[in-house]
Design a protein around this motif. Sequence first.
Motif, PDB file in Angstrom:
ATOM      1  N   MET A   1       0.697  -1.309  -0.048  1.00 17.04           N
ATOM      2  CA  MET A   1       0.119  -0.010  -0.025  1.00 17.04           C
ATOM      3  C   MET A   1       0.892   1.170  -0.124  1.00 17.04           C
ATOM      4  O   MET A   1       0.519   2.143  -0.870  1.00 17.04           O
ATOM      5  CB  MET A   1      -0.893   0.071   1.096  1.00 17.04           C
ATOM      6  CG  MET A   1      -2.267  -0.796   0.996  1.00 17.04           C
ATOM      7  SD  MET A   1      -3.157  -0.413  -0.177  1.00 17.04           S
ATOM      8  CE  MET A   1      -4.490  -1.962  -0.325  1.00 17.04           C
ATOM      9  N   GLU A   2       1.812   1.195   0.827  1.00 23.14           N
ATOM     10  CA  GLU A   2       2.659   2.300   0.744  1.00 23.14           C
ATOM     11  C   GLU A   2       3.309   2.712  -0.553  1.00 23.14           C
ATOM     12  O   GLU A   2       3.706   3.618  -0.930  1.00 23.14           O
ATOM     13  CB  GLU A   2       4.125   2.403   2.029  1.00 23.14           C
ATOM     14  CG  GLU A   2       3.334   2.219   3.534  1.00 23.14           C
ATOM     15  CD  GLU A   2       4.498   2.692   4.420  1.00 23.14           C
ATOM     16  OE1 GLU A   2       5.713   2.391   4.057  1.00 23.14           O
ATOM     17  OE2 GLU A   2       4.008   2.612   5.566  1.00 23.14           O
ATOM     18  N   LYS A   3       3.709   1.570  -1.192  1.00 23.93           N
ATOM     19  CA  LYS A   3       4.287   1.626  -2.310  1.00 23.93           C
ATOM     20  C   LYS A   3       3.159   2.317  -3.463  1.00 23.93           C
ATOM     21  O   LYS A   3       3.766   3.265  -4.183  1.00 23.93           O
ATOM     22  CB  LYS A   3       4.956   0.314  -2.830  1.00 23.93           C
ATOM     23  CG  LYS A   3       5.598   0.345  -4.078  1.00 23.93           C
ATOM     24  CD  LYS A   3       6.304  -1.123  -4.436  1.00 23.93           C
ATOM     25  CE  LYS A   3       6.811  -1.049  -5.967  1.00 23.93           C
ATOM     26  NZ  LYS A   3       5.957  -1.625  -6.836  1.00 23.93           N
ATOM     27  N   ASP A   4       1.957   1.674  -3.462  1.00 28.24           N
ATOM     28  CA  ASP A   4       1.100   2.299  -4.338  1.00 28.24           C
ATOM     29  C   ASP A   4       0.789   3.778  -3.929  1.00 28.24           C
ATOM     30  O   ASP A   4       0.712   4.512  -4.927  1.00 28.24           O
ATOM     31  CB  ASP A   4      -0.297   1.572  -4.037  1.00 28.24           C
ATOM     32  CG  ASP A   4      -0.143   0.132  -4.495  1.00 28.24           C
ATOM     33  OD1 ASP A   4       0.712  -0.288  -5.062  1.00 28.24           O
ATOM     34  OD2 ASP A   4      -1.316  -0.565  -4.126  1.00 28.24           O
ATOM     35  N   LEU A   5       0.861   4.089  -2.714  1.00 27.72           N
ATOM     36  CA  LEU A   5       0.648   5.565  -2.629  1.00 27.72           C
ATOM     37  C   LEU A   5       1.761   6.467  -2.816  1.00 27.72           C
ATOM     38  O   LEU A   5       1.654   7.693  -3.460  1.00 27.72           O
ATOM     39  CB  LEU A   5       0.672   5.835  -1.020  1.00 27.72           C
ATOM     40  CG  LEU A   5       0.224   6.972  -0.291  1.00 27.72           C
ATOM     41  CD1 LEU A   5      -1.111   7.629  -1.112  1.00 27.72           C
ATOM     42  CD2 LEU A   5       0.345   7.180   1.178  1.00 27.72           C
ATOM     43  N   ARG A   6       3.070   5.690  -2.641  1.00 28.37           N
ATOM     44  CA  ARG A   6       4.065   6.729  -3.132  1.00 28.37           C
ATOM     45  C   ARG A   6       4.141   7.155  -4.758  1.00 28.37           C
ATOM     46  O   ARG A   6       4.649   8.040  -5.348  1.00 28.37           O
ATOM     47  CB  ARG A   6       5.499   5.834  -2.916  1.00 28.37           C
ATOM     48  CG  ARG A   6       5.918   6.075  -1.497  1.00 28.37           C
ATOM     49  CD  ARG A   6       7.250   5.646  -1.282  1.00 28.37           C
ATOM     50  NE  ARG A   6       7.495   4.840   0.238  1.00 28.37           N
ATOM     51  CZ  ARG A   6       7.778   6.012   1.303  1.00 28.37           C
ATOM     52  NH1 ARG A   6       7.898   7.363   0.776  1.00 28.37           N
ATOM     53  NH2 ARG A   6       7.624   5.724   2.409  1.00 28.37           N
ATOM     54  N   THR A   7       3.703   5.993  -5.443  1.00 28.45           N
ATOM     55  CA  THR A   7       3.428   6.086  -6.827  1.00 28.45           C
ATOM     56  C   THR A   7       2.218   7.165  -7.257  1.00 28.45           C
ATOM     57  O   THR A   7       2.724   7.993  -8.301  1.00 28.45           O
ATOM     58  CB  THR A   7       3.069   4.711  -7.474  1.00 28.45           C
ATOM     59  OG1 THR A   7       3.925   3.681  -7.202  1.00 28.45           O
ATOM     60  CG2 THR A   7       3.043   4.608  -8.952  1.00 28.45           C
ATOM     61  N   PHE A   8       1.444   7.034  -6.377  1.00 27.25           N
ATOM     62  CA  PHE A   8       0.333   7.907  -6.661  1.00 27.25           C
ATOM     63  C   PHE A   8       0.650   9.374  -6.464  1.00 27.25           C
ATOM     64  O   PHE A   8       0.513  10.161  -7.363  1.00 27.25           O
ATOM     65  CB  PHE A   8      -1.114   7.444  -5.698  1.00 27.25           C
ATOM     66  CG  PHE A   8      -2.340   8.453  -5.878  1.00 27.25           C
ATOM     67  CD1 PHE A   8      -3.155   7.940  -6.665  1.00 27.25           C
ATOM     68  CD2 PHE A   8      -2.168   9.785  -5.328  1.00 27.25           C
ATOM     69  CE1 PHE A   8      -4.184   8.906  -6.926  1.00 27.25           C
ATOM     70  CE2 PHE A   8      -3.364  10.673  -5.296  1.00 27.25           C
ATOM     71  CZ  PHE A   8      -4.485  10.187  -6.223  1.00 27.25           C
ATOM     72  N   ILE A   9       1.289   9.410  -5.519  1.00 28.55           N
ATOM     73  CA  ILE A   9       1.861  10.825  -5.187  1.00 28.55           C
ATOM     74  C   ILE A   9       2.961  11.643  -5.980  1.00 28.55           C
ATOM     75  O   ILE A   9       2.850  12.598  -6.461  1.00 28.55           O
ATOM     76  CB  ILE A   9       2.602  10.938  -3.584  1.00 28.55           C
ATOM     77  CG1 ILE A   9       1.398  10.732  -2.555  1.00 28.55           C
ATOM     78  CG2 ILE A   9       3.086  12.415  -3.546  1.00 28.55           C
ATOM     79  CD1 ILE A   9       1.843  10.583  -1.218  1.00 28.55           C
ATOM     80  N   ALA A  10       3.709  10.516  -6.538  1.00 26.66           N
ATOM     81  CA  ALA A  10       4.652  10.898  -7.651  1.00 26.66           C
ATOM     82  C   ALA A  10       3.998  11.575  -8.924  1.00 26.66           C
ATOM     83  O   ALA A  10       4.329  12.489  -9.401  1.00 26.66           O
ATOM     84  CB  ALA A  10       5.572   9.908  -7.866  1.00 26.66           C
ATOM     85  N   LYS A  11       2.903  10.713  -9.352  1.00 31.31           N
ATOM     86  CA  LYS A  11       2.254  10.933 -10.478  1.00 31.31           C
ATOM     87  C   LYS A  11       1.309  12.375 -10.134  1.00 31.31           C
ATOM     88  O   LYS A  11       1.248  13.228 -10.976  1.00 31.31           O
ATOM     89  CB  LYS A  11       1.187   9.812 -10.933  1.00 31.31           C
ATOM     90  CG  LYS A  11       0.508  10.224 -12.176  1.00 31.31           C
ATOM     91  CD  LYS A  11      -0.361   8.937 -12.628  1.00 31.31           C
ATOM     92  CE  LYS A  11      -1.422   9.588 -13.533  1.00 31.31           C
ATOM     93  NZ  LYS A  11      -2.675   8.860 -12.953  1.00 31.31           N
ATOM     94  N   TYR A  12       0.888  12.286  -8.765  1.00 30.95           N
ATOM     95  CA  TYR A  12       0.096  13.522  -8.645  1.00 30.95           C
ATOM     96  C   TYR A  12       1.040  14.959  -8.849  1.00 30.95           C
ATOM     97  O   TYR A  12       0.591  16.003  -9.301  1.00 30.95           O
ATOM     98  CB  TYR A  12      -0.587  13.546  -7.049  1.00 30.95           C
ATOM     99  CG  TYR A  12      -1.116  14.693  -6.551  1.00 30.95           C
ATOM    100  CD1 TYR A  12      -2.619  15.119  -6.727  1.00 30.95           C
ATOM    101  CD2 TYR A  12      -0.203  15.654  -5.728  1.00 30.95           C
ATOM    102  CE1 TYR A  12      -2.919  16.248  -6.048  1.00 30.95           C
ATOM    103  CE2 TYR A  12      -0.937  16.532  -4.915  1.00 30.95           C
ATOM    104  CZ  TYR A  12      -2.158  17.037  -5.197  1.00 30.95           C
ATOM    105  OH  TYR A  12      -2.729  18.112  -4.758  1.00 30.95           O
ATOM    106  N   ASP A  13       2.144  14.992  -7.958  1.00 32.22           N
ATOM    107  CA  ASP A  13       3.043  15.891  -7.912  1.00 32.22           C
ATOM    108  C   ASP A  13       3.481  16.312  -9.483  1.00 32.22           C
ATOM    109  O   ASP A  13       3.399  17.716  -9.710  1.00 32.22           O
ATOM    110  CB  ASP A  13       4.356  15.442  -7.139  1.00 32.22           C
ATOM    111  CG  ASP A  13       4.114  15.601  -5.681  1.00 32.22           C
ATOM    112  OD1 ASP A  13       3.039  16.112  -5.105  1.00 32.22           O
ATOM    113  OD2 ASP A  13       4.946  15.135  -4.981  1.00 32.22           O
TER     114      ASP A  13
END
Length: 534
Positions: A1-13
Amino acid sequence: MEKDLRTFIAKYDSVVEPLQKESNLAYWTASISGKAEDWKKSEDLNIKLTGIYSNKEDFAILKKIKESDAVKDTLLNRELEVLYNSYLGNQVDTAKLNAVIKMQTTIEQKFSNFRADVGGKKITDNDVEDILKKSTNSTELQQAWEGHKAIGPVVAGDIINLVKKRNEIAKELGFNNYHEMSLKLSEQDPAEISSLFDELDNLTRDSFKSLKTEIDDYLAKRDNVKKEDLMPWHYQNRYFQEAPSMYNVDLDKYYKGQNIEKLATDYYSSIGFDVAGMMAKSDLYEKPGKNQHAYCIDIDNLGDVRVLCNIKPNASWMGTMLHEFGHANYDKYIDEKLPFCLRNPAHTFTTEAIAMFFGRMSSNAQFLVDMKLTDTADAHKVAGESFKVLRLEQLVFSRFVQVMYRFEKGMYENPDQDLNKLWWDLVEKYQMIKRPAGRNQPDWATKIHIASYPCYYHNYQLGELLASQLNHYIAANVLKSDDFRQSYFGKPEVGAYLRKNIFMPGERWKWNEMIEKATGEKLTPKYYSEQFVK
Ligand SMILES: [Zn+2]
C-alpha cells in the motif's frame, strides 16, 4: 500500500505542481492587468485544477489505501490524509456541483446589481456605510439601513435553495450537513470549534456589556436620542461588526509622507525576515484595471511569494503591508524539503493569525517609536488611546463573529426553521442590540459571506485568538518579558522562533498539534481575553 501511495503521489506531484504554478501566475497577471483574456486564462486553469480533484478513479485509489490502514510511515500518512480530504470534497455528481456554482453566481449578480434606495436615490454599499458613519440624523440613518436591508428579500429564497443544495451534496458524501462537512474537511471538529466559541463568549460577555454601555452613551449623545431608543442603524455600520469611532486618535498623521514599503522592509529585516526579494517581485502601487484590495500569493510553494497592494501613506496601508508580508514570510519559510502537498500553512487561520499578529503593529505605540515615526513622550500619550481603539475593534468584531458562526451552524442544521427570528435572537444575545419592533425580514441574507464564502467567517476569529496566544508566548517565553505590548523590532530571536515552530512545519501536523508543539497549549481564547478583555 505504501508503494502504491508513493506511486500515486509521484504522479500527482508531476501534474499538480506545474499546473498549480501556472494557475497562480495566471491569477497574479489577471489581477494586475484586469484584462478579460487574462481572467479567462486564469479561470480555465482553475477549472482544470479542480477537475483533478473530482477524478473518481484517483479518489478510489486513495480511499482503498486509506481504508486499508496499512500506511505506517507518519509523513506519508499525513500526505494521504491531506490528499484524501482535498479529493473528498470534490467527489460529487458534477451536475450538482455545477448547479451550486450557478446558484451562487445568480445570487452574486443580484448583490452586484443591487443599489439601496434611500429617499428615491439609488446608492452603493460604500455610500450606505458613509451615511451610517457620518450622519447624526436618526431618520436618515434608518432610511440608509433599511435601504440596504432591502436586498434581503431579493436573495433570501435563492440562498435557502443554495443551502439545501449544499446540504444535499454533504449528505451524499456522508456528512449530516454542509456546515459539518466544511469544518471537517478543513480538519476542524465542529464540537471543538463550538466549545471555543462558548468559552470566548463567557470570557468576553461582561466586558462587552460594559463597553456597550459606553458605546450607547456615546451614540445617544452624538445622535441626540434616548439610550433606550438606540436602534441598529445608530451603530455606524450595517452589521455593527466594526467599532464606532468614539475615541480621538489619528494614526494617519504618523504615516503621512512615509515610505510604507521601506518601513515594512526595515521592520521585517530587524526581526530576521528578509523580504527584499519578495518586495521586488510584488506589485505594490495603484494601476488602472488592477485589483483594488490586497493579497499574498505563493506562486510555486518553493519561495516565489508575491504581494499585491495599493499603498497609500496611511495607517491602514501600513497595517495591510505588515499583514500581507506576514502571510508572505510564512509561505517563504515553509520547509522546502517537505513533500509538495504539505508545503502549505497548517490551516488558513494559522497564516491569518501571523498576518494579524504583525498587522496589529501599525497601531502599536512602541512600533511608532522604533520606526522613528514619533518620540517616546508622544508615544506614551498615544499608547492608551490607540490600544482602546484596538480593544474596541476586537470586542465588537468578536461578538459579531459569534452571531455568524452560530447562525450558519443553525441554518445548515435546519434551513426550514424561522431564520429571520434566529438571526435577530442571536444579534440580541451576542451583540446586545435591539431588533426593530415587529421586524420580520431576512436581514441575515444581506451578509454576502453567507452565500459566497460559506462556513468560513469563524476562521477570522480563530486567527485573532492564535495571534494573541503567540504574542503572549513570545513575550513570556522567547523574550522572557512581562511586557505584552512590544513591537519586537530588532529581535531576531522572535523571527527565529516563528520560523522554526510555526512556518517550517507547514502542514506536517494538524493545526492544533502544531500550536501545541509551538506554545505548549492547544488553541485557547485565554490570551486573547488577557490582551483585550481584562
Ligand atoms: Zn490575510
